[in-house]
Scaffold this active site. Structure first.
Site, PDB file in Angstrom:
ATOM      1  N   ALA A 230       0.818  -1.209   0.000  1.00 25.17           N
ATOM      2  CA  ALA A 230       0.000   0.000   0.000  1.00 25.17           C
ATOM      3  C   ALA A 230       0.852   1.259   0.000  1.00 25.17           C
ATOM      4  CB  ALA A 230      -0.922   0.005   1.214  1.00 25.17           C
ATOM      5  N   HIS A 231       0.348   2.287  -0.675  1.00 23.81           N
ATOM      6  CA  HIS A 231       0.976   3.603  -0.694  1.00 23.81           C
ATOM      7  C   HIS A 231       1.026   4.145   0.737  1.00 23.81           C
ATOM      8  CE1 HIS A 231       1.478   7.911  -1.514  1.00 23.81           C
ATOM      9  NE2 HIS A 231       1.912   7.555  -2.715  1.00 23.81           N
ATOM     10  N   PRO A 232       2.084   4.877   1.084  1.00 21.11           N
ATOM     11  CA  PRO A 232       2.204   5.348   2.470  1.00 21.11           C
ATOM     12  C   PRO A 232       1.152   6.354   2.897  1.00 21.11           C
ATOM     13  CG  PRO A 232       3.934   6.286   1.102  1.00 21.11           C
ATOM     14  CD  PRO A 232       3.273   5.219   0.291  1.00 21.11           C
ATOM     15  N   PHE A 237      -4.735   2.689  -2.473  1.00 19.00           N
ATOM     16  CA  PHE A 237      -3.715   2.679  -3.511  1.00 19.00           C
ATOM     17  C   PHE A 237      -2.796   1.501  -3.205  1.00 19.00           C
ATOM     18  CE2 PHE A 237      -1.879   5.975  -6.583  1.00 19.00           C
ATOM     19  CZ  PHE A 237      -1.166   5.037  -7.292  1.00 19.00           C
TER      20      PHE A 237
END
Length: 402
Positions: A230-232, A237
């Site tokens: 996952a995007h930070p 996302f």
């Protein structure tokens, strides 16, 4: 129509992956890249990397060295060194990817060569650079992914630190070195004065921490790993497991999230105060993702893509390498370079993404070791067969070179 870099000549003391990766893009763009290979060590070590290796060639080597030339030259011999210096006078740049302290030892820095050619550009790509306390240490991609913090960011939260599946520090370092080299040549042609380009994998890897590094340096941010790549900060996302495989969802804008919620049959998730914007979804990531995990498992990847893509939601399947090269878009973008090889047959390698003007359509296989020694010396130095024979007898091409 000449290729964009036609007319640029680069002498390259390169080996393995990072260095040759940088120059293969320059060669594809028309630069004349002449590999200087040490006859006493069998030349570029990439020639022998398995699998798919045969004698002094391999598919690994072919990937990084198409459209280049190769000469055998023993720089430790007086005649070999003299020949190298004559070539410097006719070239635009000397490129290397060696340990940071080696260019000075080999006398291939600008200070060493400027008396021969004041406009020469000397580009060094090394693990740690030509200065600093670690300049004498070797540096490899795997090490740098750990040292620069990349591996601490990658993998499942409860898993071990994880390396990227590709040698991204090496490849990024090659691109940075190519950019530095071309910038140096531009400045040299403008001003008539060459320079050193000191590029390191370490600097490259640190620079590529990008906004994560900025968050930490300026805001004290301590990164954590999130499940499923996952995007930070952007939610959702990441990859989600479907009924049969995986899918990537990337809601990088509010409008994408609103469309996404409509397609999955949950418009309420777009208006829920807990998920109403980027900040709220970041704050309530776990609760939202938990619901989405269950939803995605109800249909196959293809079924989800069939609805999400027409709705304008950024998404993709998680392809295998085989599937990636079979994509219609791969063919349309001409991202496979074709050439012929006497042993490997029809060679197909990933093409350069650097498109400047018309796409190159013809590629030559990587050179055999020393294949162009005679032709280069005749062309650049105007040497005769007799003069070349004298150089060979004196050991310029190595005592065992044939």
């Amino acid at each position: 129509m000449p290729l964009p870099l036609s007319g640029i000549t680069i002498l390259s003391l390169e080996q393995f992956g990072a260095g040759p990766f940088g120059t293969v893009h320059l060669a594809d763009l028309g630069a004349r890249v002449i590999k200087i290979e040490d006859p006493n060590s069998g030349g570029d070590v990439g020639r022998y990397v398995p699998p798919y290796a045969h004698e002094e060639d391999s598919l690994f080597f072919e990937t990084f060295n198409r459209n280049k030339e190769s000469i055998s030259l023993d720089l430790s011999s007086p005649s070999g060194r003299a020949t190298f210096e004559d070539l410097v006078k006719q070239s635009d740049a000397v490129y290397s990817n060696l340990r940071g302290d080696v260019p000075a030892k080999l006398k291939i820095t600008y200070e060493d060569l400027k008396h021969l050619n004041p406009a020469i550009v000397c580009c060094s790509l090394s693990g740690f650079g030509m200065t600093g306390p670690r300049s004498k240490e070797p540096g490899y991609d795997y090490m740098l992914q750990g040292l620069a913090g990349w591996m601490s960011l990658t993998g499942e939260p409860d898993g071990p630190p994880t390396k990227s599946g590709l040698s991204l520090v090496d490849f990024s370092g090659g691109f940075v070195a190519a950019l530095a080299l071309i910038s140096g040549i531009h400045a040299s042609r403008r001003d008539g004065i060459g320079m050193d380009c000191d590029v390191s994998l370490y600097d490259t890897a640190l620079s590529m921490t990008s906004y994560i590094g900025s968050w930490h340096l300026s805001g004290g941010h301590e990164p954590i790993r999130h499940s499923h790549s996952a995007h930070p900060s952007l939610v959702p996302f990441q990859v989600f497991q479907t009924a049969d495989y995986w899918i990537v969802i990337g809601c990088a804008k509010e409008k994408f999230y609103e469309r996404f919620c409509q397609v999955i049959g949950r418009p309420d998730l777009a208006t829920n105060p807990d998920y109403i914007n980027f900040a709220k979804r970041y704050e309530n990531r776990d609760a939202l993702v938990s619901q989405l995990d269950d939803i995605f498992k109800t249909r196959t990847t293809k079924e989800w893509l069939t609805d999400l893509m027409p709705a304008g939601v950024p998404c993709s399947p998680v392809n295998t390498i085989e599937q990636a090269f079979q994509e219609e878009h791969t063919v349309a973008r001409e991202m496979i370079a074709h050439s012929d090889h006497e042993y490997f047959g029809k060679l197909r390698t990933p093409a350069s993404p650097v498109n400047v003007g018309p796409k190159r359509t013809e590629y030559s296989r990587a050179p055999k070791r020393g294949e162009h020694t005679i032709s280069v010396l005749k062309d650049l130095l105007d040497l005769t067969e007799e003069q070349i024979a004298v150089l060979k007898a004196s050991g310029a091409f190595g005592s065992t070179d044939d």
